[in-house]
Design an enzyme around this catalytic site. Structure first.
Site, PDB file in Angstrom:
ATOM      1  N   GLY A 163      -4.498  -4.198  -3.903  1.00 40.19           N
ATOM      2  CA  GLY A 163      -5.498  -3.170  -4.170  1.00 40.19           C
ATOM      3  C   GLY A 163      -4.743  -1.913  -4.533  1.00 40.19           C
ATOM      4  O   GLY A 163      -4.147  -1.280  -3.677  1.00 40.19           O
ATOM      5  N   HIS A 164      -4.713  -1.597  -5.820  1.00 35.59           N
ATOM      6  CA  HIS A 164      -3.920  -0.462  -6.290  1.00 35.59           C
ATOM      7  C   HIS A 164      -4.856   0.662  -6.709  1.00 35.59           C
ATOM      8  O   HIS A 164      -5.656   0.505  -7.629  1.00 35.59           O
ATOM      9  CB  HIS A 164      -3.017  -0.891  -7.452  1.00 35.59           C
ATOM     10  CG  HIS A 164      -1.975  -1.889  -7.037  1.00 35.59           C
ATOM     11  ND1 HIS A 164      -1.059  -2.423  -7.898  1.00 35.59           N
ATOM     12  CD2 HIS A 164      -1.696  -2.439  -5.815  1.00 35.59           C
ATOM     13  CE1 HIS A 164      -0.259  -3.259  -7.233  1.00 35.59           C
ATOM     14  NE2 HIS A 164      -0.644  -3.299  -5.972  1.00 35.59           N
ATOM     15  N   GLN A 223       1.983  -5.972  -3.273  1.00 33.45           N
ATOM     16  CA  GLN A 223       2.436  -6.111  -1.890  1.00 33.45           C
ATOM     17  C   GLN A 223       3.725  -5.294  -1.682  1.00 33.45           C
ATOM     18  O   GLN A 223       3.904  -4.292  -2.342  1.00 33.45           O
ATOM     19  CB  GLN A 223       2.648  -7.583  -1.501  1.00 33.45           C
ATOM     20  CG  GLN A 223       1.359  -8.394  -1.379  1.00 33.45           C
ATOM     21  CD  GLN A 223       0.761  -8.811  -2.712  1.00 33.45           C
ATOM     22  OE1 GLN A 223       1.412  -9.449  -3.519  1.00 33.45           O
ATOM     23  NE2 GLN A 223      -0.483  -8.467  -2.955  1.00 33.45           N
ATOM     24  N   LYS A 233       1.775   2.290  -5.029  1.00 33.02           N
ATOM     25  CA  LYS A 233       2.344   1.776  -6.289  1.00 33.02           C
ATOM     26  C   LYS A 233       1.431   2.051  -7.486  1.00 33.02           C
ATOM     27  O   LYS A 233       1.888   2.406  -8.556  1.00 33.02           O
ATOM     28  CB  LYS A 233       2.585   0.253  -6.178  1.00 33.02           C
ATOM     29  CG  LYS A 233       3.547  -0.132  -5.074  1.00 33.02           C
ATOM     30  CD  LYS A 233       3.636  -1.627  -4.907  1.00 33.02           C
ATOM     31  CE  LYS A 233       2.379  -2.268  -4.342  1.00 33.02           C
ATOM     32  NZ  LYS A 233       2.065  -1.930  -2.941  1.00 33.02           N
ATOM     33  N   ASP A 276       0.798  -1.228   0.000  1.00 36.06           N
ATOM     34  CA  ASP A 276       0.000   0.000   0.000  1.00 36.06           C
ATOM     35  C   ASP A 276       0.830   1.278   0.000  1.00 36.06           C
ATOM     36  O   ASP A 276       0.399   2.313   0.521  1.00 36.06           O
ATOM     37  CB  ASP A 276      -0.986   0.015   1.196  1.00 36.06           C
ATOM     38  CG  ASP A 276      -1.892  -1.187   1.198  1.00 36.06           C
ATOM     39  OD1 ASP A 276      -2.210  -1.672   0.101  1.00 36.06           O
ATOM     40  OD2 ASP A 276      -2.274  -1.641   2.290  1.00 36.06           O
TER      41      ASP A 276
HETATM   42  P1  GDP Z   1      -0.814   0.427  -3.509  1.00 36.28           P
HETATM   43  O1  GDP Z   1      -1.396  -0.858  -3.080  1.00 36.28           O
HETATM   44  O2  GDP Z   1       0.662   0.493  -3.261  1.00 36.28           O
HETATM   45  O3  GDP Z   1      -1.151   0.804  -4.917  1.00 36.28           O
HETATM   46  O4  GDP Z   1      -1.457   1.540  -2.571  1.00 36.28           O
HETATM   47  P2  GDP Z   1      -3.023   1.658  -2.179  1.00 36.28           P
HETATM   48  O5  GDP Z   1      -3.772   2.151  -3.342  1.00 36.28           O
HETATM   49  O6  GDP Z   1      -3.484   0.427  -1.511  1.00 36.28           O
HETATM   50  O7  GDP Z   1      -2.940   2.737  -1.026  1.00 36.28           O
HETATM   51  C1  GDP Z   1      -2.418   4.014  -1.223  1.00 36.28           C
HETATM   52  C2  GDP Z   1      -3.486   5.055  -0.870  1.00 36.28           C
HETATM   53  O8  GDP Z   1      -2.879   6.314  -0.749  1.00 36.28           O
HETATM   54  C3  GDP Z   1      -4.544   5.214  -1.941  1.00 36.28           C
HETATM   55  O9  GDP Z   1      -5.748   5.560  -1.325  1.00 36.28           O
HETATM   56  C4  GDP Z   1      -4.016   6.366  -2.783  1.00 36.28           C
HETATM   57  O10 GDP Z   1      -5.052   7.085  -3.444  1.00 36.28           O
HETATM   58  C5  GDP Z   1      -3.371   7.218  -1.734  1.00 36.28           C
HETATM   59  N1  GDP Z   1      -2.197   7.998  -2.158  1.00 36.28           N
HETATM   60  C6  GDP Z   1      -1.218   7.655  -3.020  1.00 36.28           C
HETATM   61  N2  GDP Z   1      -0.259   8.603  -3.048  1.00 36.28           N
HETATM   62  C7  GDP Z   1      -0.657   9.560  -2.183  1.00 36.28           C
HETATM   63  C8  GDP Z   1      -0.079  10.794  -1.737  1.00 36.28           C
HETATM   64  O11 GDP Z   1       1.010  11.197  -2.134  1.00 36.28           O
HETATM   65  N3  GDP Z   1      -0.784  11.496  -0.798  1.00 36.28           N
HETATM   66  C9  GDP Z   1      -1.978  11.077  -0.308  1.00 36.28           C
HETATM   67  N4  GDP Z   1      -2.580  11.835   0.604  1.00 36.28           N
HETATM   68  N5  GDP Z   1      -2.543   9.925  -0.703  1.00 36.28           N
HETATM   69  C10 GDP Z   1      -1.885   9.177  -1.612  1.00 36.28           C
HETATM   70  P1  IMO Z   2      -0.893  -4.110  -2.307  1.00 34.39           P
HETATM   71  O1  IMO Z   2      -0.451  -4.637  -3.637  1.00 34.39           O
HETATM   72  C1  IMO Z   2      -0.953  -4.576   2.020  1.00 34.39           C
HETATM   73  C2  IMO Z   2      -0.976  -8.646   3.598  1.00 34.39           C
HETATM   74  C3  IMO Z   2      -2.221  -9.101   4.311  1.00 34.39           C
HETATM   75  C4  IMO Z   2      -1.646 -10.096   5.281  1.00 34.39           C
HETATM   76  C5  IMO Z   2      -0.532 -10.742   4.483  1.00 34.39           C
HETATM   77  C6  IMO Z   2      -0.910 -12.050   3.815  1.00 34.39           C
HETATM   78  O2  IMO Z   2      -2.183  -3.408  -2.336  1.00 34.39           O
HETATM   79  O3  IMO Z   2       0.203  -3.339  -1.676  1.00 34.39           O
HETATM   80  P2  IMO Z   2      -2.430 -12.742   1.755  1.00 34.39           P
HETATM   81  O4  IMO Z   2      -3.835 -12.361   1.422  1.00 34.39           O
HETATM   82  O5  IMO Z   2      -1.431 -12.309   0.730  1.00 34.39           O
HETATM   83  O6  IMO Z   2      -2.288 -14.167   2.135  1.00 34.39           O
HETATM   84  O7  IMO Z   2      -2.104 -11.894   3.092  1.00 34.39           O
HETATM   85  O8  IMO Z   2      -0.168  -9.806   3.484  1.00 34.39           O
HETATM   86  N1  IMO Z   2      -1.187  -8.136   2.233  1.00 34.39           N
HETATM   87  C7  IMO Z   2      -1.141  -6.829   1.905  1.00 34.39           C
HETATM   88  N2  IMO Z   2      -0.971  -5.739   2.667  1.00 34.39           N
HETATM   89  N3  IMO Z   2      -1.053  -4.436   0.687  1.00 34.39           N
HETATM   90  C8  IMO Z   2      -1.184  -5.513  -0.105  1.00 34.39           C
HETATM   91  O9  IMO Z   2      -1.155  -5.457  -1.456  1.00 34.39           O
HETATM   92  C9  IMO Z   2      -1.280  -6.797   0.509  1.00 34.39           C
HETATM   93  N4  IMO Z   2      -1.448  -8.047   0.044  1.00 34.39           N
HETATM   94  C10 IMO Z   2      -1.374  -8.853   1.104  1.00 34.39           C
HETATM   95  O10 IMO Z   2      -2.860  -8.025   4.950  1.00 34.39           O
HETATM   96  O11 IMO Z   2      -1.065  -9.417   6.364  1.00 34.39           O
HETATM   97 MG    MG Z   3      -2.918  -1.570  -1.823  1.00 30.58          MG
END
Ligand code: GDP
Ligand code: IMO
Ligand code: MG
Length: 421
Positions: free
Chosen positions: A39-40, A221, A15, A12
């Site tokens: 979840g991107h 991840q 990415k 998270d």
């Molecule tokens: P990912 O899994 O690495 O793609 O990240 P996620 O989408 O799960 O979580 C990142 C969250 O932070 C999302 O809700 C994005 O919209 C938000 N986000 C990304 N970059 C920024 C930033 O620079 N500032 C803020 N405030 N939010 C951001």
């Molecule tokens: P993105 O791509 C954050 C975590 C889960 C759990 C562990 C194992 O959005 O960054 P799994 O379902 O893979 O067996 O879970 O890994 N986990 C993540 N945490 N971002 C993710 O993906 C994750 N994918 C798995 O919360 O602790």
């Molecule tokens: Mg994510």
């Protein structure tokens, strides 16, 4: 050549947004591991989109998006996601390609994931319950079914054979849910999947490279969730690091050029497992609310804490990170002071290394305190206009990590990104 964007923490890191930002420079965007546990989040003309299976380059016209062999694919999630992408006017049938070698997540994989997590009692991994670990177990256990298998006339009998194995396994757990509805949507989704471009991913991507096309590999991840180098057993089941690009796409190591490591300006983790710099106080709560730190896949509140340079340095080492991307810098805008973990004190001794078993030792982070910049940076466009106190923070990261923060993300919007000189 191939460049890589991957997470350096526990996922998270942002990415999705970063891949979307860089996508225009590439011809192919390819996911190499993970599955719908990812979840991107991206903002497309102000509309929020969360991608779980489809690469984050899908919203760019004429960019090829490849789901590589290293990914585990849930056809049900894919079908649903293709629906949301189509609603945004995207022709996914043209731009989305799927490796025939990618393993399928079956309904019984999800059931086993759930049953096994429940059985773990208070030692739960905190899995997303998407069937990730059982699907990868069947891959390494040489039982799994692959995307290419669905085109085989014997697929249904192979499926029934594997389901029977899974049912036997489930008898060891107290799992009584009826999954017939899951099965029904699974088979419907397979019919949908058959209409997509199922290809030999390794020849496809190597041909593209031969033609001089630019490839961007998108990690899911984060490095601290890597099955080998993460905080085992509190990890995911795939190789989340740059080495995973080779096995997850069929790319030779010398083809990899830039490795962009994404880190938040602080740190979060969702699910169980060690997190040395976690904050259990009102500052942690403030970061969670300001940063909207709730899981993109499960909605769970993310645990929040200070940036951990011991873990980041380790991640830079195992990935060969060449450039850093620091996201969510704006989330720290209001804080009057910040802490940076430079070292661990492990059982009383200073250490700059990640121990074998983080959860078995007592880690006390050794912090360096920095002044907060206390100004709104969300509208800043140029590095020179960032607050001086923030530059001091960044300079410290550059010095300790030995890799430079080249990009700073200052908001979730696709245009909120600053390039460092
Ligand atoms: P990912 O899994 O690495 O793609 O990240 P996620 O989408 O799960 O979580 C990142 C969250 O932070 C999302 O809700 C994005 O919209 C938000 N986000 C990304 N970059 C920024 C930033 O620079 N500032 C803020 N405030 N939010 C951001
Ligand atoms: P993105 O791509 C954050 C975590 C889960 C759990 C562990 C194992 O959005 O960054 P799994 O379902 O893979 O067996 O879970 O890994 N986990 C993540 N945490 N971002 C993710 O993906 C994750 N994918 C798995 O919360 O602790
Ligand atoms: Mg994510």
């Amino acid at each position: 050549m191939v460049d890589v964007i991957l997470g350096l923490q526990w996922g998270d890191e942002g990415k999705g947004k970063i891949v979307d930002y860089f996508a225009p420079k590439y011809d192919v965007i390819a996911r190499f591991q993970g599955g719908p546990n990812a979840g991107h989040t991206l903002y497309i003309n102000g509309t929020k989109m969360v991608l779980h299976q489809i690469p984050s380059g899908i919203f760019h016209e004429n960019k090829i998006n490849l789901i590589g062999n290293g990914v585990v694919l849930d056809p049900v999630t894919l079908k649903r996601e293709c629906g949301s992408v189509a609603a945004m006017g995207i022709d996914f049938k043209k731009n989305l390609f799927i490796s025939e070698r990618a393993h399928l997540i079956l309904p019984t994989h999800r059931a086993i994931d759930k049953a096994s997590e429940t059985a773990k009692g208070n030692e739960k991994i905190g899995s997303t319950l998407k069937g990730i670990s059982p699907a990868y177990m069947d891959k390494t256990g040489r039982n799994g079914l692959r995307v290419g298998d669905i085109l085989d006339k014997n697929f249904t009998s192979q499926y029934i054979k594997l389901r029977l194995k899974h049912q036997k396994l489930l008898e060891n757990f107290s799992f009584a849910e009826d999954i017939s509805a899951w099965e029904e949507e699974f088979f419907e989704a397979l019919e949908f999947l058959k209409q997509l471009q199922i290809i030999n991913g390794e020849y496809f991507i190597n041909d593209k490279m031969q033609q001089g096309k630019k490839i961007l590999a998108e990690g899911a991840q984060g490095s601290m969730l890597d099955v080998d180098f993460g905080t085992f057993p509190y990890v995911t089941s795939s190789s989340t690091i740059s080495a995973g690009v080779c096995t997850g796409l069929g790319i030779a190591p010398q083809k990899i050029k830039e490795v962009l490591g994404v880190t938040k300006a602080y740190c979060t983790r969702v699910g169980s497992g060690p997190f040395p710099t976690e904050l259990h106080d009102e500052t942690g709560e403030l970061i969670r609310t300001t940063g909207n730190e709730f899981g993109s896949t499960t909605g769970r509140p993310r645990r929040c804490g200070w940036i951990d340079l011991v873990a980041l340095k380790f991640a830079c080492m195992i990935n060969g990170v060449t450039q850093l991307v620091m996201t969510k810098a704006d989330v720290l805008d209001a804080l009057d002071s910040l802490q940076v973990c430079d070292l661990y004190k492990i059982n009383g001794e200073n250490s700059s290394q990640i121990p074998f078993q983080m959860s078995r030792v007592n880690i006390e982070p050794v912090y360096k305190k920095f002044d907060g910049w206390q100004s709104d940076i969300t509208a800043v466009k140029k590095y020179k206009d960032l607050p001086a106190k923030m530059k001091i923070y960044i300079d410290h990261l550059n010095k300790v990590l030995g890799v430079e923060v080249k990009y700073i993300s200052n908001g979730p919007g696709s245009d909120q990104i600053i390039v460092a000189p």
